[in-house]
Design a protein around this motif. Sequence first.
Motif, PDB file in Angstrom:
ATOM      1  N   ALA A 290       0.826  -1.203   0.000  1.00 18.62           N
ATOM      2  CA  ALA A 290       0.000   0.000   0.000  1.00 18.62           C
ATOM      3  C   ALA A 290       0.866   1.261   0.000  1.00 18.62           C
ATOM      4  N   VAL A 291       1.974   1.226   0.726  1.00 16.79           N
ATOM      5  CA  VAL A 291       2.892   2.372   0.726  1.00 16.79           C
ATOM      6  C   VAL A 291       3.474   2.575  -0.663  1.00 16.79           C
ATOM      7  N   LEU A 292       3.912   1.495  -1.287  1.00 14.76           N
ATOM      8  CA  LEU A 292       4.505   1.622  -2.622  1.00 14.76           C
ATOM      9  C   LEU A 292       3.485   2.128  -3.630  1.00 14.76           C
ATOM     10  N   ALA A 293       2.260   1.608  -3.568  1.00  9.53           N
ATOM     11  CA  ALA A 293       1.223   2.040  -4.503  1.00  9.53           C
ATOM     12  C   ALA A 293       0.919   3.526  -4.330  1.00  9.53           C
ATOM     13  N   LYS A 294       0.942   3.999  -3.084  1.00 11.63           N
ATOM     14  CA  LYS A 294       0.716   5.428  -2.804  1.00 11.63           C
ATOM     15  C   LYS A 294       1.735   6.297  -3.528  1.00 11.63           C
ATOM     16  N   HIS A 295       2.941   5.740  -3.727  1.00 10.99           N
ATOM     17  CA  HIS A 295       4.006   6.482  -4.406  1.00 10.99           C
ATOM     18  C   HIS A 295       4.149   6.055  -5.865  1.00 10.99           C
ATOM     19  N   SER A 296       3.071   5.469  -6.419  1.00  4.18           N
ATOM     20  CA  SER A 296       3.006   5.065  -7.840  1.00  4.18           C
ATOM     21  C   SER A 296       4.026   4.000  -8.199  1.00  4.18           C
ATOM     22  N   LEU A 297       4.321   3.117  -7.258  1.00  2.77           N
ATOM     23  CA  LEU A 297       5.191   1.962  -7.511  1.00  2.77           C
ATOM     24  C   LEU A 297       4.338   0.701  -7.477  1.00  2.77           C
ATOM     25  N   GLY A 298       4.779  -0.325  -8.233  1.00  3.24           N
ATOM     26  CA  GLY A 298       3.973  -1.538  -8.336  1.00  3.24           C
ATOM     27  C   GLY A 298       2.828  -1.286  -9.304  1.00  3.24           C
ATOM     28  N   PRO A 299       1.591  -1.690  -8.983  1.00  6.14           N
ATOM     29  CA  PRO A 299       1.202  -2.436  -7.778  1.00  6.14           C
ATOM     30  C   PRO A 299       1.566  -3.912  -7.895  1.00  6.14           C
ATOM     31  N   ASP A 300       1.148  -4.667  -6.917  1.00  5.38           N
ATOM     32  CA  ASP A 300       1.414  -6.115  -6.874  1.00  5.38           C
ATOM     33  C   ASP A 300       2.920  -6.359  -6.965  1.00  5.38           C
ATOM     34  N   TYR A 301       3.340  -7.229  -7.908  1.00  4.79           N
ATOM     35  CA  TYR A 301       4.762  -7.556  -8.033  1.00  4.79           C
ATOM     36  C   TYR A 301       5.422  -6.832  -9.212  1.00  4.79           C
ATOM     37  N   ARG A 302       4.731  -5.855  -9.776  1.00  2.70           N
ATOM     38  CA  ARG A 302       5.281  -5.149 -10.936  1.00  2.70           C
ATOM     39  C   ARG A 302       6.429  -4.234 -10.523  1.00  2.70           C
ATOM     40  N   LEU A 303       7.348  -4.044 -11.465  1.00  7.61           N
ATOM     41  CA  LEU A 303       8.511  -3.191 -11.225  1.00  7.61           C
ATOM     42  C   LEU A 303       8.388  -1.910 -12.032  1.00  7.61           C
ATOM     43  N   PRO A 304       8.893  -0.779 -11.518  1.00  6.75           N
ATOM     44  CA  PRO A 304       9.542  -0.636 -10.221  1.00  6.75           C
ATOM     45  C   PRO A 304       8.570  -0.939  -9.082  1.00  6.75           C
ATOM     46  N   GLY A 305       9.041  -1.664  -8.087  1.00  9.16           N
ATOM     47  CA  GLY A 305       8.213  -2.047  -6.970  1.00  9.16           C
ATOM     48  C   GLY A 305       8.824  -3.183  -6.192  1.00  9.16           C
ATOM     49  N   LEU A 306       7.979  -3.916  -5.476  1.00  9.25           N
ATOM     50  CA  LEU A 306       8.406  -5.001  -4.586  1.00  9.25           C
ATOM     51  C   LEU A 306       8.177  -6.343  -5.288  1.00  9.25           C
ATOM     52  N   PRO A 307       9.246  -7.053  -5.688  1.00 10.67           N
ATOM     53  CA  PRO A 307       9.087  -8.261  -6.498  1.00 10.67           C
ATOM     54  C   PRO A 307       8.886  -9.547  -5.707  1.00 10.67           C
ATOM     55  N   HIS A 308       8.961  -9.491  -4.378  1.00  8.92           N
ATOM     56  CA  HIS A 308       8.878 -10.711  -3.585  1.00  8.92           C
ATOM     57  C   HIS A 308       8.102 -10.425  -2.300  1.00  8.92           C
ATOM     58  N   ARG A 309       7.933 -11.450  -1.460  1.00  9.52           N
ATOM     59  CA  ARG A 309       7.220 -11.268  -0.189  1.00  9.52           C
ATOM     60  C   ARG A 309       7.942 -10.238   0.684  1.00  9.52           C
ATOM     61  N   ALA A 310       7.219  -9.733   1.673  1.00 12.87           N
ATOM     62  CA  ALA A 310       7.780  -8.691   2.540  1.00 12.87           C
ATOM     63  C   ALA A 310       8.628  -9.249   3.672  1.00 12.87           C
ATOM     64  N   GLY A 311       8.597 -10.572   3.905  1.00  5.79           N
ATOM     65  CA  GLY A 311       9.411 -11.122   4.978  1.00  5.79           C
ATOM     66  C   GLY A 311       9.272 -12.620   5.116  1.00  5.79           C
ATOM     67  N   HIS A 312      10.097 -13.194   5.972  1.00 10.07           N
ATOM     68  CA  HIS A 312      10.117 -14.639   6.211  1.00 10.07           C
ATOM     69  C   HIS A 312      10.454 -14.893   7.679  1.00 10.07           C
ATOM     70  N   GLY A 313       9.958 -16.008   8.202  1.00 15.88           N
ATOM     71  CA  GLY A 313      10.350 -16.423   9.531  1.00 15.88           C
ATOM     72  C   GLY A 313      11.814 -16.796   9.584  1.00 15.88           C
TER      73      GLY A 313
END
Length: 380
Positions: A290-313
Amino acid sequence: MSWQHPVPRITQEERQERLSRLRQRLDAEGLAGMLIGPSESLRYFTGLVWHASERFLGALVTPTELYYIVPGFERSRVETLPRLPAEILEWQEEESSAGLIASLLGDAGVLALDDSMPLFFYHALAAKLGTERLTNGGPIINGLRRIKSPAEIALIHYAMNLTLDVHRQAHALLKPGIRASEVVEFIDRRHREAGAHGGSTFCIVSFGEATSLPHGANGDQTLGEDDVILVDTGCRIDGYHSDLTRTYKLKTGDSAFEQAWAIEREAQQAVFDAAKLGAACSSLDDAARAVLAKHSLGPDYRLPGLPHRAGHGLGLEIHEEPYIVRGNATPLAAGMCFSNEPMIVFPQKFGIRLEDHIHMTADGPRWFTQPSKGPTEPFS
């Protein structure tokens, strides 16, 4: 420094408690036993550390007993290793380890299997017991392992702060003209000298455009005057992992990078703020996007943006449950530990990953390490 002494330890009493909880689950689900292979789960429940091979070595846990199943010629070695006390049962080279396990179970009862079990051994067991007597033990094992004890959290905290200090030393070393391979070697040496057995478990050092590749580029690189720098590394202390990433430049003045860095830090903070007890793991990933989309990045896994999950155990494995990913409805609970790393990738330009880890407490989320301060100040 705060991480140096003493090193936290997992006691035999804690391992016995883990084993007791596993037995309670087996009894509650009407299972005849859990077969644990030479995986991190074997270390978790028994303290025995072994590496997988074509010869099976592991443990059979029933609601009342613990047995070690070992190749005959390895018995003397196993007897020297730290582990919970239990009967050691041998199988010889011409014999079937699956047959030995089947004989212990008898003619009835369902056996749960460690989800790290090799496929070839599943087939060997199926030939002896039938597939109807085998079931996936992963949900039971992972349900127990993903809730960390205070001792486990202390070990991870120790490892994280050790690696954070190594990051600080590497930052001080960086100058234009240095090769990435020199930094990797330095980080490995400093991990070893600080007490991490085996040195770095991994180390990614990327400069410039290579930072847009989440796990780094092939070949060596030389740091340029105005390059973005990404360093991602970790170590193990008594089996428990650290994993930290810092992305920065050595000098100010690149407004595009600095604006992107601020968005990355905003996304990382949004993940932390969304980490409420009972919240679905997926909601943390949603918060970052949601933060990235607010700044016109992404959405989803599209680049420029976040290509993977946000974290792991993280724990005895560097990637384990819970996963901070879309679709994971697992609710956050006290004792869960996971990374917070919503990387932003700008293809063929640069990437920014700020990675710190969170552990959940009865009062909500806590950082293991404090996040980066700014685009040229990687430490708080």
